[in-house]
Design a protein around this motif. Structure first.
Motif, short mmCIF file in Angstrom:
data_model
loop_
_atom_site.label_atom_id
_atom_site.label_comp_id
_atom_site.label_asym_id
_atom_site.label_seq_id
_atom_site.Cartn_x
_atom_site.Cartn_y
_atom_site.Cartn_z
N MET A 1 1.09 -1.25 0.12
CA MET A 1 -0.51 -0.23 -0.14
C MET A 1 0.87 1.14 -0.32
N MET A 2 0.60 2.56 -0.67
CA MET A 2 1.04 3.59 -1.18
C MET A 2 0.86 3.78 0.11
N PHE A 3 1.71 4.69 1.13
CA PHE A 3 1.30 6.33 2.31
C PHE A 3 1.33 7.18 0.90
N VAL A 4 0.26 8.11 1.05
CA VAL A 4 0.00 10.01 0.16
C VAL A 4 1.10 10.55 1.79
N LYS A 5 2.10 11.51 1.53
CA LYS A 5 2.53 12.39 1.68
C LYS A 5 2.08 13.66 0.80
N GLY A 6 1.24 14.31 1.01
CA GLY A 6 0.77 14.86 -0.45
C GLY A 6 -0.03 16.33 -0.67
N MET A 7 0.07 17.47 -1.90
CA MET A 7 -0.86 18.19 -2.04
C MET A 7 -1.91 18.33 -2.54
N THR A 8 -2.73 18.96 -3.32
CA THR A 8 -3.61 19.42 -4.02
C THR A 8 -2.85 20.85 -4.40
N TYR A 9 -2.94 20.85 -5.76
CA TYR A 9 -2.41 21.53 -7.16
C TYR A 9 -2.82 21.77 -8.05
N GLY A 10 -2.72 23.22 -8.26
CA GLY A 10 -3.68 23.52 -9.59
C GLY A 10 -4.90 24.01 -9.58
N TRP A 11 -5.62 23.55 -9.03
CA TRP A 11 -6.95 24.08 -8.00
C TRP A 11 -7.26 25.61 -9.15
N ASN A 12 -8.92 26.36 -9.39
CA ASN A 12 -9.22 27.24 -9.31
C ASN A 12 -7.84 28.41 -10.72
N GLU A 275 -2.43 4.70 11.25
CA GLU A 275 -3.23 3.93 11.36
C GLU A 275 -3.00 2.82 9.85
N THR A 276 -2.79 1.57 9.77
CA THR A 276 -2.06 0.69 8.70
C THR A 276 -3.04 0.93 8.01
N ALA A 309 1.69 26.20 10.07
CA ALA A 309 1.42 24.67 10.10
C ALA A 309 1.89 23.88 8.36
N GLU A 310 2.69 24.85 7.77
CA GLU A 310 3.87 24.44 7.03
C GLU A 310 5.07 23.51 7.89
N ARG A 311 5.13 24.27 8.94
CA ARG A 311 6.53 23.23 10.11
C ARG A 311 6.50 22.26 10.24
N ILE A 312 4.69 22.03 10.55
CA ILE A 312 3.84 21.42 10.88
C ILE A 312 3.99 20.06 10.07
N VAL A 313 3.88 20.41 8.53
CA VAL A 313 3.28 19.29 7.68
C VAL A 313 5.25 19.23 7.67
N LYS A 314 6.29 19.81 7.10
CA LYS A 314 7.48 19.61 6.88
C LYS A 314 7.90 18.63 8.39
N GLU A 315 7.64 18.38 9.69
CA GLU A 315 7.62 17.74 11.09
C GLU A 315 7.32 16.64 9.99
N TRP A 316 6.09 16.22 9.87
CA TRP A 316 6.02 14.57 9.86
C TRP A 316 6.00 14.29 8.78
N TYR A 317 5.89 15.10 7.37
CA TYR A 317 6.31 14.42 6.23
C TYR A 317 7.46 13.58 6.27
N ALA A 318 8.28 14.42 6.85
CA ALA A 318 9.91 13.42 7.28
C ALA A 318 10.10 12.80 7.95
N LYS A 319 9.07 11.66 8.36
CA LYS A 319 9.04 10.91 9.13
C LYS A 319 8.71 9.39 8.45
N PRO A 320 8.94 8.61 8.75
CA PRO A 320 8.23 7.09 8.17
C PRO A 320 6.96 7.17 8.68
N LYS A 321 6.63 6.50 7.94
CA LYS A 321 5.44 5.84 8.24
C LYS A 321 4.97 4.23 8.30
#
Length: 327
Positions: A1-12, A275-276, A309-321
């Motif tokens: 299973m993939m784990f997505v560390k993502g952002m929506t980009y391009g809207w509007n 959560e697995t 919130a950007e700093r929070i994302v950076k901290e969490w996205y640096a972690k392994p799942k």
């Protein structure tokens, strides 16, 4: 299973915007958050919620050249791409209301709309295959259509003839449990704009408490269909009170509050990360043309660039799942 560390980009974004230098710079800054994915999300219009034809709007809809450019730029940065075409209603009514009455005489209208929508998606499924997109989203918050299981299953079969990667559907929060055809997709997606604050200024602990019953509902949904869950959209604006209505984009008079936005982000990360059955986030959203970093302290939109919130994302996205026990 993939784990997505993502952002929506391009809207509007207007056509041509993906090919501007500021868009390339924005993607680079998105990558710096630790994001590994983007949901490239764009839309066309049908005339109104009762229309049966979905045209290509030559004055607005992103061209295939725009999309190809954005996908190639993202991949050059090492980002994976979920292509997410969306149909909106030109009358300004939310796309969840696209559809027809539940009566026998309405069936020809349903048939006509699904023919047009299937053709719309088939075009972008072909493009997603050609551009080696890593995921394809077959719909977003199409609430009134979701009871038409046979139509959706036939649509998914058609998309799979054209696109070989994983398919996701983006339900709206609260409608996920009514969808009966989730066994036909690879990932169950939802717009997780759950109002986890009860009053403006609620802290992280209060939000965590309100995320817990959401986690129970999502776990039950996974258990029913044996499909991983992705938050295809999630976020809230950096404005006081927005965690009580995370979907809101209209109350622009609310005062700036990066703390409330940050609490929303950190609380959901803490509740769902390990959560697995949980497959990740596409945060809403990251603009193609960003404001100057000095303006972050007054920006009350969904963007997190330059905010706590950007700093929070950076901290969490640096972690392994941790994926033990994952499907």
């Amino acid at each position: 299973m993939m784990f997505v560390k993502g952002m929506t980009y391009g809207w509007n974004s207007r056509r041509g915007a993906y090919r501007q230098p500021y868009a390339t710079e924005s993607l680079r800054k998105l990558k710096e958050t630790g994001s590994e994915w983007i949901a490239l999300s764009f839309y066309t219009h049908q005339a109104n919620v009762y229309a049966t034809d979905i045209p290509f709007d030559y004055g607005y809809t992103m061209t295939d050249r725009d999309i190809e450019h954005a996908v190639k730029e993202a991949k050059a940065l090492g980002l994976r791409v979920c292509l997410k075409p969306v149909v909106n209603s030109a009358d300004g009514i939310w796309r969840a209301h696209i559809g027809f009455p539940e009566e026998a005489g309405a069936e020809p209208y349903w048939d006509a709309w699904f023919r047009s929508y299937t053709n719309f998606l088939a075009h972008y499924a072909e493009l997603a295959e050609e551009l080696a997109c890593d995921m394809f989203c077959i719909g977003c918050e199409m609430v009134k259509t979701e009871s038409k299981a046979d139509h959706w299953i036939a649509l998914i079969d058609r998309v799979r003839e054209l696109y070989s990667g994983p398919i996701v559907y983006n339900a709206n929060h609260g409608s996920e449990e009514r969808i009966k055809w989730f066994d036909s997709v690879d990932y169950i997606g939802t717009s997780a704009y759950y109002p986890v604050a009860k009053q403006p200024g609620d802290g992280e602990e209060a939000m965590i408490a309100n995320w817990l019953p959401v986690r129970e509902k999502m776990a039950a949904l996974h258990a029913k269909f044996k499909k991983p869950i992705i938050f295809m959209e999630i976020g809230c604006r950096s404005a006081h009170g927005c965690a009580t209505m995370p979907w809101d984009f209209t109350h622009t008079e609310l005062p700036f509050s990066e703390e409330e936005q940050a609490n929303f982000y950190s609380s959901v990360m803490k509740v769902f990360w390990e959560e697995t059955w949980f497959a990740g986030f596409f945060w809403w959203d990251w603009s193609v043309k960003l404001y100057e970093r000095e303006a972050a302290g007054s920006n009350v939109g969904f963007d997190i660039y330059g905010k706590k919130a950007e700093r929070i994302v950076k901290e969490w996205y640096a972690k392994p799942k941790t994926m033990q026990g994952a499907l």
